[in-house]
Design a protein around this motif. Sequence first.
Motif, mmCIF file in Angstrom:
data_model
loop_
_atom_site.group_PDB
_atom_site.id
_atom_site.type_symbol
_atom_site.label_atom_id
_atom_site.label_comp_id
_atom_site.label_asym_id
_atom_site.label_seq_id
_atom_site.Cartn_x
_atom_site.Cartn_y
_atom_site.Cartn_z
ATOM 1 N N LEU A 127 0.834 -1.202 0.000
ATOM 2 C CA LEU A 127 0.000 0.000 0.000
ATOM 3 C C LEU A 127 0.870 1.255 0.000
ATOM 4 C CD1 LEU A 127 -2.765 1.392 0.189
ATOM 5 C CD2 LEU A 127 -2.588 1.203 2.686
ATOM 6 N N VAL A 128 0.637 2.118 -0.968
ATOM 7 C CA VAL A 128 1.357 3.393 -1.082
ATOM 8 C C VAL A 128 0.322 4.513 -1.057
ATOM 9 C CG1 VAL A 128 2.854 4.827 -2.505
ATOM 10 C CG2 VAL A 128 3.220 2.354 -2.416
ATOM 11 N N VAL A 129 0.476 5.444 -0.136
ATOM 12 C CA VAL A 129 -0.464 6.564 -0.007
ATOM 13 C C VAL A 129 0.174 7.826 -0.575
ATOM 14 C CG1 VAL A 129 -1.801 7.988 1.583
ATOM 15 C CG2 VAL A 129 -1.521 5.535 2.041
ATOM 16 N N MET A 130 -0.519 8.458 -1.530
ATOM 17 C CA MET A 130 -0.051 9.702 -2.131
ATOM 18 C C MET A 130 -0.721 10.885 -1.435
ATOM 19 S SD MET A 130 -0.198 9.011 -6.243
ATOM 20 C CE MET A 130 -1.999 9.039 -6.201
ATOM 21 N N GLU A 131 0.070 11.913 -1.170
ATOM 22 C CA GLU A 131 -0.491 13.157 -0.626
ATOM 23 C C GLU A 131 -1.101 13.933 -1.787
ATOM 24 O OE1 GLU A 131 -0.843 14.224 2.376
ATOM 25 O OE2 GLU A 131 0.195 12.569 3.380
ATOM 26 N N GLU A 132 -2.345 13.642 -2.054
ATOM 27 C CA GLU A 132 -3.027 14.207 -3.216
ATOM 28 C C GLU A 132 -4.496 14.410 -2.857
ATOM 29 O OE1 GLU A 132 -4.289 15.793 -6.285
ATOM 30 O OE2 GLU A 132 -2.214 15.142 -6.587
ATOM 31 N N PRO A 133 -5.014 15.652 -2.917
ATOM 32 C CA PRO A 133 -6.417 15.890 -2.533
ATOM 33 C C PRO A 133 -7.423 15.267 -3.495
ATOM 34 C CG PRO A 133 -5.420 17.899 -3.430
ATOM 35 C CD PRO A 133 -4.311 16.903 -3.258
ATOM 36 N N ALA A 134 -7.040 15.073 -4.766
ATOM 37 C CA ALA A 134 -7.954 14.461 -5.729
ATOM 38 C C ALA A 134 -8.100 12.979 -5.417
ATOM 39 C CB ALA A 134 -7.438 14.654 -7.151
ATOM 40 N N ALA A 135 -9.314 12.451 -5.545
ATOM 41 C CA ALA A 135 -9.584 11.048 -5.238
ATOM 42 C C ALA A 135 -9.097 10.163 -6.381
ATOM 43 C CB ALA A 135 -11.074 10.839 -5.011
ATOM 44 N N ASP A 136 -8.243 9.203 -6.074
ATOM 45 C CA ASP A 136 -7.755 8.274 -7.083
ATOM 46 C C ASP A 136 -7.191 7.040 -6.397
ATOM 47 O OD1 ASP A 136 -7.367 7.336 -9.601
ATOM 48 O OD2 ASP A 136 -5.918 8.855 -10.211
ATOM 49 N N ALA A 137 -7.198 5.923 -7.100
ATOM 50 C CA ALA A 137 -6.624 4.684 -6.588
ATOM 51 C C ALA A 137 -6.398 3.749 -7.764
ATOM 52 C CB ALA A 137 -7.549 4.024 -5.566
ATOM 53 N N PHE A 138 -5.268 3.034 -7.749
ATOM 54 C CA PHE A 138 -4.990 2.085 -8.814
ATOM 55 C C PHE A 138 -3.942 1.086 -8.349
ATOM 56 C CE2 PHE A 138 -2.566 5.991 -9.528
ATOM 57 C CZ PHE A 138 -1.253 5.531 -9.596
ATOM 58 N N GLY A 145 3.895 -5.902 -6.390
ATOM 59 C CA GLY A 145 2.926 -4.980 -6.942
ATOM 60 C C GLY A 145 2.481 -4.001 -5.858
ATOM 61 N N ARG A 146 2.034 -2.849 -6.278
ATOM 62 C CA ARG A 146 1.641 -1.807 -5.317
ATOM 63 C C ARG A 146 0.193 -1.372 -5.540
ATOM 64 N NH1 ARG A 146 6.067 -1.044 -1.639
ATOM 65 N NH2 ARG A 146 7.980 -1.272 -2.847
ATOM 66 N N ILE A 147 -0.454 -1.028 -4.447
ATOM 67 C CA ILE A 147 -1.768 -0.397 -4.476
ATOM 68 C C ILE A 147 -1.550 1.064 -4.120
ATOM 69 C CG2 ILE A 147 -4.065 -0.314 -3.443
ATOM 70 C CD1 ILE A 147 -3.732 -3.314 -2.818
ATOM 71 N N VAL A 148 -1.757 1.946 -5.081
ATOM 72 C CA VAL A 148 -1.524 3.371 -4.894
ATOM 73 C C VAL A 148 -2.861 4.054 -4.682
ATOM 74 C CG1 VAL A 148 -0.513 5.455 -5.880
ATOM 75 C CG2 VAL A 148 0.506 3.227 -6.392
ATOM 76 N N VAL A 149 -2.991 4.776 -3.576
ATOM 77 C CA VAL A 149 -4.248 5.446 -3.257
ATOM 78 C C VAL A 149 -3.937 6.849 -2.753
ATOM 79 C CG1 VAL A 149 -4.264 4.449 -0.934
ATOM 80 C CG2 VAL A 149 -6.400 5.291 -1.930
ATOM 81 N N SER A 150 -4.765 7.791 -3.150
ATOM 82 C CA SER A 150 -4.548 9.176 -2.728
ATOM 83 C C SER A 150 -5.216 9.432 -1.383
ATOM 84 C CB SER A 150 -5.108 10.136 -3.781
ATOM 85 O OG SER A 150 -6.523 10.076 -3.810
ATOM 86 N N THR A 151 -4.715 10.457 -0.678
ATOM 87 C CA THR A 151 -5.337 10.843 0.583
ATOM 88 C C THR A 151 -6.765 11.333 0.355
ATOM 89 O OG1 THR A 151 -4.286 13.018 0.339
ATOM 90 C CG2 THR A 151 -3.168 11.401 1.749
ATOM 91 N N GLY A 152 -7.008 11.902 -0.836
ATOM 92 C CA GLY A 152 -8.363 12.338 -1.166
ATOM 93 C C GLY A 152 -9.335 11.182 -1.238
ATOM 94 N N MET A 153 -8.890 10.051 -1.798
ATOM 95 C CA MET A 153 -9.752 8.872 -1.861
ATOM 96 C C MET A 153 -9.968 8.285 -0.466
ATOM 97 S SD MET A 153 -11.566 6.853 -3.760
ATOM 98 C CE MET A 153 -11.034 6.819 -5.487
ATOM 99 N N LEU A 154 -8.920 8.228 0.325
ATOM 100 C CA LEU A 154 -9.044 7.681 1.674
ATOM 101 C C LEU A 154 -10.010 8.519 2.515
ATOM 102 C CD1 LEU A 154 -5.332 6.737 2.490
ATOM 103 C CD2 LEU A 154 -7.209 5.203 1.884
ATOM 104 N N ALA A 155 -9.985 9.840 2.335
ATOM 105 C CA ALA A 155 -10.881 10.716 3.091
ATOM 106 C C ALA A 155 -12.331 10.533 2.670
ATOM 107 C CB ALA A 155 -10.459 12.174 2.914
#
Length: 323
Positions: A127-138, A145-155
């Motif tokens: 799991l990799v968390v990006m400091e990004e307000p826009a919601a995204d995950a892939f 392999g990595r699961i990349v998710v933005s802080t916007g999606m987590l919120a």
Amino acid sequence: MHLAVYLPLFFPLLAGPAARPLADRLEPRLATWVLTTASVVLAAGSTTVLGLLALAGLVRIPRIARLADLSPAVLGRDDPAWLPVAAPAAVLLLAVTVVASRFLVRRVRAVCAAVLESACFPGQDPLVVMEEPAADAFAMPGLPGRIVVSTGMLATLDETERAILFAHERAHLRAHHYLFAAAAQLAATANPLVRPLAAQVSYTVERWADEAAAGTAGDRRRVAVTVGKAALATQRSGRQRRLPAAALGLLGRRGAERRTDGDRTGLDKAGPVPRRVAALLSPAPTGGKWRAVVTAAYLTAAVLCTVEATQDLHEVLERARGG
């Protein structure tokens, strides 16, 4: 050469009408395998036939026949291919080779870049968390392999919905869905007639991951809500999603499925996300296997015609060599 040589060029014509029913009626894992296999088999058959027609026309040229130690008289008598057909086939084969090769090179580079980028993330946590307000995950393929998710999606999601999101992305990684998508897209590049199949593969891999998440969560409705919330959050963020070429995400890819029938109404006109939500709000698909059987028979016929055409040309060349 007999009529069989031309039939594989026409088999892909049914790809468009058959793609959507197969994607909707079959269990998603089976649908993905059937659609991907159909894409590859139909594109390979049509490309092989283009090669056979081009070769058959090429050896009709006397100078080339003599260089290959073939009898022009035997070739002319057996008439393996009509030159006005062989010439366009050669041009199409060249175009297919160039376009498909470029796509393959780009896709291999994209996968290598994704694997390298995945390896560059610190640690072994998938799991990799990006400091990004826009919601995204892939999900990105790699070792690991990595699961990349933005802080916007987590919120946007609560704890249960985050678990569903992670289960969805893990399914993409575990089943190597990017390989199915790449194979179908390569086939569609080689033969545009199978593009509807490739578009549905982009949908069915998401449905496959949805069902895997539903199995983990034990609540299909909650998975449907999670997909809908993520889609709305991404839309509200107002940012164009730019998934890496080898990545797959909870919301799929923008424009993966193009609607071509302006007369469709209701769900038939809906995009992939509303279709997925509707499927999750319905019982899990279990029927439709007869469609897979019919498709397998159809693909077998396409393969047999291609083999027959290849054998036909081989026999003609053997007779010309003996003559």
